[in-house]
Design a protein around this motif. Structure first.
Motif, PDB file in Angstrom:
ATOM      1  N   UNK A 202      36.879  48.600  20.831  1.00  0.00           N
ATOM      2  CA  UNK A 202      37.635  47.979  19.743  1.00  0.00           C
ATOM      3  C   UNK A 202      38.848  47.222  20.293  1.00  0.00           C
ATOM      4  N   UNK A 203      39.414  46.407  19.471  1.00  0.00           N
ATOM      5  CA  UNK A 203      40.664  45.732  19.799  1.00  0.00           C
ATOM      6  C   UNK A 203      41.840  46.409  19.104  1.00  0.00           C
ATOM      7  N   UNK A 204      42.885  46.698  19.851  1.00  0.00           N
ATOM      8  CA  UNK A 204      44.175  47.124  19.284  1.00  0.00           C
ATOM      9  C   UNK A 204      45.208  46.123  19.786  1.00  0.00           C
ATOM     10  N   UNK A 205      45.606  45.224  18.931  1.00  0.00           N
ATOM     11  CA  UNK A 205      46.454  44.119  19.370  1.00  0.00           C
ATOM     12  C   UNK A 205      47.879  44.567  19.664  1.00  0.00           C
ATOM     13  N   UNK A 206      48.524  43.819  20.535  1.00  0.00           N
ATOM     14  CA  UNK A 206      49.959  43.985  20.732  1.00  0.00           C
ATOM     15  C   UNK A 206      50.706  43.487  19.506  1.00  0.00           C
ATOM     16  N   UNK A 207      51.890  44.016  19.329  1.00  0.00           N
ATOM     17  CA  UNK A 207      52.783  43.503  18.313  1.00  0.00           C
ATOM     18  C   UNK A 207      54.045  42.985  18.967  1.00  0.00           C
ATOM     19  N   UNK A 208      55.058  42.772  18.154  1.00  0.00           N
ATOM     20  CA  UNK A 208      56.350  42.337  18.676  1.00  0.00           C
ATOM     21  C   UNK A 208      57.443  43.040  17.876  1.00  0.00           C
ATOM     22  N   UNK A 209      58.501  43.443  18.551  1.00  0.00           N
ATOM     23  CA  UNK A 209      59.616  44.147  17.895  1.00  0.00           C
ATOM     24  C   UNK A 209      60.457  43.118  17.147  1.00  0.00           C
ATOM     25  N   UNK A 210      60.115  42.912  15.894  1.00  0.00           N
ATOM     26  CA  UNK A 210      60.696  41.800  15.135  1.00  0.00           C
ATOM     27  C   UNK A 210      62.174  41.997  14.814  1.00  0.00           C
ATOM     28  N   UNK A 211      62.646  43.236  14.740  1.00  0.00           N
ATOM     29  CA  UNK A 211      64.073  43.452  14.500  1.00  0.00           C
ATOM     30  C   UNK A 211      64.888  43.134  15.754  1.00  0.00           C
TER      31      UNK A 211
END
Length: 409
Positions: A202-211
């Motif tokens: 499966x794919x588990x995408x990266x995110x970004x620390x938006x705060x």
């Protein structure tokens, strides 16, 4: 979740200041919300080791070992054992012992291994223990590419690494209940290579620390200076980053400077290789080395570039620049896997000539650049919060174990 989690990663996840640590840091934080977590990992140096106390605030127990095996020793050992050199490089008898002791003494119900080189620390597991293998990137494919494009002894080494590591990745995937990659594109490539389906890969995408990566946040600014500022960020002893900035500094920037003679290209990142340091001798090139806070450089940039020719998965540097509401010019390889639209959220440029042309076009049209920057930030808010990208992780751990059918080490 009834029971604890064992999390194995090749670099201490603190602080989240480089690509692999960013993902492992957020994985650890999410895992700690599910159950007590026991972390086994390596430190690259004394600086890394100094963050063990900070990590201890979120772990139930931990083992942080200094990685002291040299590449020469790892290479010779790997060749002798017919083992992947990457796996050999990240080996330590003390971590094997700590894992065995933790499995025996703690109520471990799930094991999460981060990056292929940590899979060999996962012992034979009882049927009721879930095994999630987060490969992150399809690493063997990267080495195969290096081998195909190179020549001489290093090309042979890379081709061998590609073959041996792929065999190890396949055997690991057969053991694991589920394997994850940083993007659906990477997961699809691995499914084709190993023959397993989307229920297992499966794919588990990266995110970004938006705060944190927020243009409205409080962070030190830098002097913008005169002339357009073009910025690249990344770990500067990592081969794809080194090759990217060498190409941009030597081929793309001179073309931009024919239109903007005062344009500057800032290479921002820790541990610049000697070849990167040498680029500072070129007109308009700045090599900063490590900086306390990359956000000031991103905020000051007129354009952020990601001209990588070899890239796996999702590039954090692109997500972070977009979150900081900066216009981005990225190669197709750097843009692959990011759910955003060319010419709306960023620009895709396939070669130095296109990079120069599209950067010049953005510099010539500040209104367009500003609209793209706002759209980039909005896309990150819509799609790439870590809480959203890791939302499925608890269910993956809570599913019944033993689905792989093969549990032996």
């Amino acid at each position: 979740m009834s029971g604890d989690i064992l999390f194995l990663c090749h670099r201490i996840p603190f602080p989240p200041d480089r690509g692999d640590k960013i993902r492992s840091y957020h994985l650890l934080k999410r895992l700690a919300e599910v159950a007590p977590v026991h972390v086994g990992c390596f430190a690259d140096d004394a600086r890394d080791m100094g963050f063990a106390g900070e990590m201890a605030q979120v772990t139930a127990s931990q083992s942080v070992l200094m990685r002291d095996r040299s590449k020469v020793v790892a290479g010779l050992t790997g060749l002798a054992k017919r083992q992947s050199l990457l796996v050999s490089l990240f080996d330590h008898p003390d971590l094997h012992r700590w894992v065995a002791r933790t499995m025996a003494e703690r109520p471990i119900r799930a094991v999460v291994a981060y990056s292929a080189q940590m899979a060999h620390f996962v012992p034979a597991l009882p049927p009721d223990v879930r095994f999630l293998m987060d490969f992150v990137d399809f690493d063997s494919a990267k080495y195969a590419t290096y081998g195909a494009e190179g020549s001489g002894p290093m090309a042979w080494i890379n081709r061998r690494e590609g073959r041996v590591l792929l065999d190890f990745e396949r055997r690991t995937a057969q053991r694991a209940d589920i394997c994850s990659f940083v993007s659906e594109a990477e997961a699809s490539l691995f499914r084709d290579a190993c023959g397993l389906g989307p229920d297992r890969i499966v794919g588990i995408e990266n995110g970004v620390a938006l705060d944190y990566f927020d243009p409205a946040a409080d962070f030190p600014t830098i002097e913008h200076g005169d002339g357009p500022l073009i910025v690249f960020t990344g770990q500067m002893d990592y081969r794809p980053n080194v090759e990217a900035v060498e190409s941009f500094a030597r081929q793309t920037l001179p073309a931009i400077r024919t239109v903007h003679p005062d344009a500057r290209f800032a290479i921002v990142g820790r541990n610049p290789a000697k070849s990167v340091q040498a680029l500072a001798q070129l007109p308009g090139v700045i090599v900063t080395g490590g900086v306390p806070d990359v956000r000031g450089w991103l905020a000051a940039a007129d354009v952020v570039v990601a001209p990588l020719r070899i890239a796996r998965g999702i590039q954090n540097k692109v997500l972070e620049a977009m979150a900081m509401a900066r216009p981005v010019v990225a190669s197709p390889q750097a843009a692959e896997g990011i759910d955003a639209t060319d010419d709306a959220h960023f620009l895709i440029a396939a070669n130095p000539a296109e990079e120069a042309a599209k950067t010049i076009a953005l510099l010539a049209d500040p209104a367009r650049a500003a609209l793209m920057a706002v759209a980039a930030r909005a896309r990150m808010e819509e799609r790439y919060r870590w809480s959203a990208t890791l939302a499925a992780l608890p269910d993956m751990l809570l599913a019944s174990a033993g689905g792989a059918g093969v549990r032996a080490a």
